[in-house]
Write a protein that holds these residues in place. Structure first.
Motif, PDB file in Angstrom:
ATOM      1  N   THR A   1      51.328  52.166  45.866  1.00  0.00           N
ATOM      2  CA  THR A   1      50.302  52.294  45.125  1.00  0.00           C
ATOM      3  C   THR A   1      50.093  53.909  44.681  1.00  0.00           C
ATOM      4  OG1 THR A   1      48.762  52.722  47.008  1.00  0.00           O
ATOM      5  CG2 THR A   1      48.947  50.549  46.124  1.00  0.00           C
ATOM      6  N   ASP A   2      51.137  54.687  45.066  1.00  0.00           N
ATOM      7  CA  ASP A   2      50.844  56.040  45.003  1.00  0.00           C
ATOM      8  C   ASP A   2      49.655  56.840  45.341  1.00  0.00           C
ATOM      9  OD1 ASP A   2      52.344  58.145  44.015  1.00  0.00           O
ATOM     10  OD2 ASP A   2      51.604  58.272  41.959  1.00  0.00           O
ATOM     11  N   VAL A   3      49.171  56.495  46.562  1.00  0.00           N
ATOM     12  CA  VAL A   3      48.039  56.985  46.997  1.00  0.00           C
ATOM     13  C   VAL A   3      48.228  57.950  47.934  1.00  0.00           C
ATOM     14  CG1 VAL A   3      46.022  56.525  48.376  1.00  0.00           C
ATOM     15  CG2 VAL A   3      46.600  54.783  46.758  1.00  0.00           C
ATOM     16  N   ASP A   4      47.620  59.188  47.813  1.00  0.00           N
ATOM     17  CA  ASP A   4      47.768  60.366  48.875  1.00  0.00           C
ATOM     18  C   ASP A   4      47.127  60.178  50.014  1.00  0.00           C
ATOM     19  OD1 ASP A   4      48.109  62.833  49.620  1.00  0.00           O
ATOM     20  OD2 ASP A   4      46.515  63.664  48.775  1.00  0.00           O
ATOM     21  N   ALA A   5      47.812  59.669  50.912  1.00  0.00           N
ATOM     22  CA  ALA A   5      47.038  59.421  52.372  1.00  0.00           C
ATOM     23  C   ALA A   5      47.885  60.002  53.383  1.00  0.00           C
ATOM     24  CB  ALA A   5      47.124  57.873  52.557  1.00  0.00           C
ATOM     25  N   GLU A   6      47.090  60.305  54.388  1.00  0.00           N
ATOM     26  CA  GLU A   6      47.870  60.758  55.729  1.00  0.00           C
ATOM     27  C   GLU A   6      47.968  59.522  56.597  1.00  0.00           C
ATOM     28  OE1 GLU A   6      46.954  63.808  59.156  1.00  0.00           O
ATOM     29  OE2 GLU A   6      45.278  63.522  58.063  1.00  0.00           O
ATOM     30  N   ILE A   7      49.102  58.955  57.041  1.00  0.00           N
ATOM     31  CA  ILE A   7      49.130  57.822  58.037  1.00  0.00           C
ATOM     32  C   ILE A   7      49.257  58.362  59.442  1.00  0.00           C
ATOM     33  CG2 ILE A   7      50.416  55.820  58.652  1.00  0.00           C
ATOM     34  CD1 ILE A   7      51.035  55.559  55.738  1.00  0.00           C
ATOM     35  N   VAL A   8      48.442  58.085  60.382  1.00  0.00           N
ATOM     36  CA  VAL A   8      48.547  58.606  61.883  1.00  0.00           C
ATOM     37  C   VAL A   8      48.580  57.647  62.780  1.00  0.00           C
ATOM     38  CG1 VAL A   8      47.345  60.117  63.417  1.00  0.00           C
ATOM     39  CG2 VAL A   8      47.147  60.634  61.179  1.00  0.00           C
ATOM     40  N   LYS A   9      49.466  57.658  63.667  1.00  0.00           N
ATOM     41  CA  LYS A   9      49.669  56.602  64.708  1.00  0.00           C
ATOM     42  C   LYS A   9      48.702  57.145  65.980  1.00  0.00           C
ATOM     43  CE  LYS A   9      52.008  53.128  66.661  1.00  0.00           C
ATOM     44  NZ  LYS A   9      51.039  52.891  68.042  1.00  0.00           N
ATOM     45  N   VAL A  10      47.718  56.144  66.246  1.00  0.00           N
ATOM     46  CA  VAL A  10      46.934  56.415  67.199  1.00  0.00           C
ATOM     47  C   VAL A  10      47.392  55.746  68.517  1.00  0.00           C
ATOM     48  CG1 VAL A  10      44.585  56.784  68.266  1.00  0.00           C
ATOM     49  CG2 VAL A  10      45.127  57.346  65.894  1.00  0.00           C
ATOM     50  N   SER A  11      47.715  56.197  69.764  1.00  0.00           N
ATOM     51  CA  SER A  11      47.853  55.654  70.809  1.00  0.00           C
ATOM     52  C   SER A  11      46.913  55.602  72.075  1.00  0.00           C
ATOM     53  CB  SER A  11      49.277  55.729  71.351  1.00  0.00           C
ATOM     54  OG  SER A  11      49.583  57.099  71.600  1.00  0.00           O
TER      55      SER A  11
END
Length: 81
Positions: free
Chosen positions: A27-37
């Motif tokens: 989708t060409d979205v500017d996003a930060e993807i974070v893994k939360v454990s």
């Protein structure tokens, strides 16, 4: 946009992260993807079963792997929130 994948690192959690990354890319979205454990952080969202996906602070799904279609909806609708 901030996308958080809540989970302790199981295969389903990794798959959820993979799907969200693909949705953001397609989708060409500017996003930060974070893994939360961190369990305390996961519980702070009211999530009792993982994987879970949080977009801009809102839990979108818990206990299941999201579909790519749903993931794309979440990241594109998140642009306007």
């Amino acid at each position: 946009m901030r996308v958080e994948i809540l989970g302790t690192g199981c295969a389903k959690c990794n798959k959820a992260k993979e799907i969200m990354e693909k949705a953001v890319q397609e989708t060409d979205v500017d996003a930060e993807i974070v893994k939360v454990s961190d369990i305390d952080t996961i519980l702070s969202y009211g999530v009792m079963i993982t994987p879970a996906v949080v977009v801009n602070g809102e839990v979108k799904i818990a206990g299941k792997i999201p579909t790519l279609e749903d993931a794309k909806k979440w990241v594109t609708s998140g642009i306007f929130t």
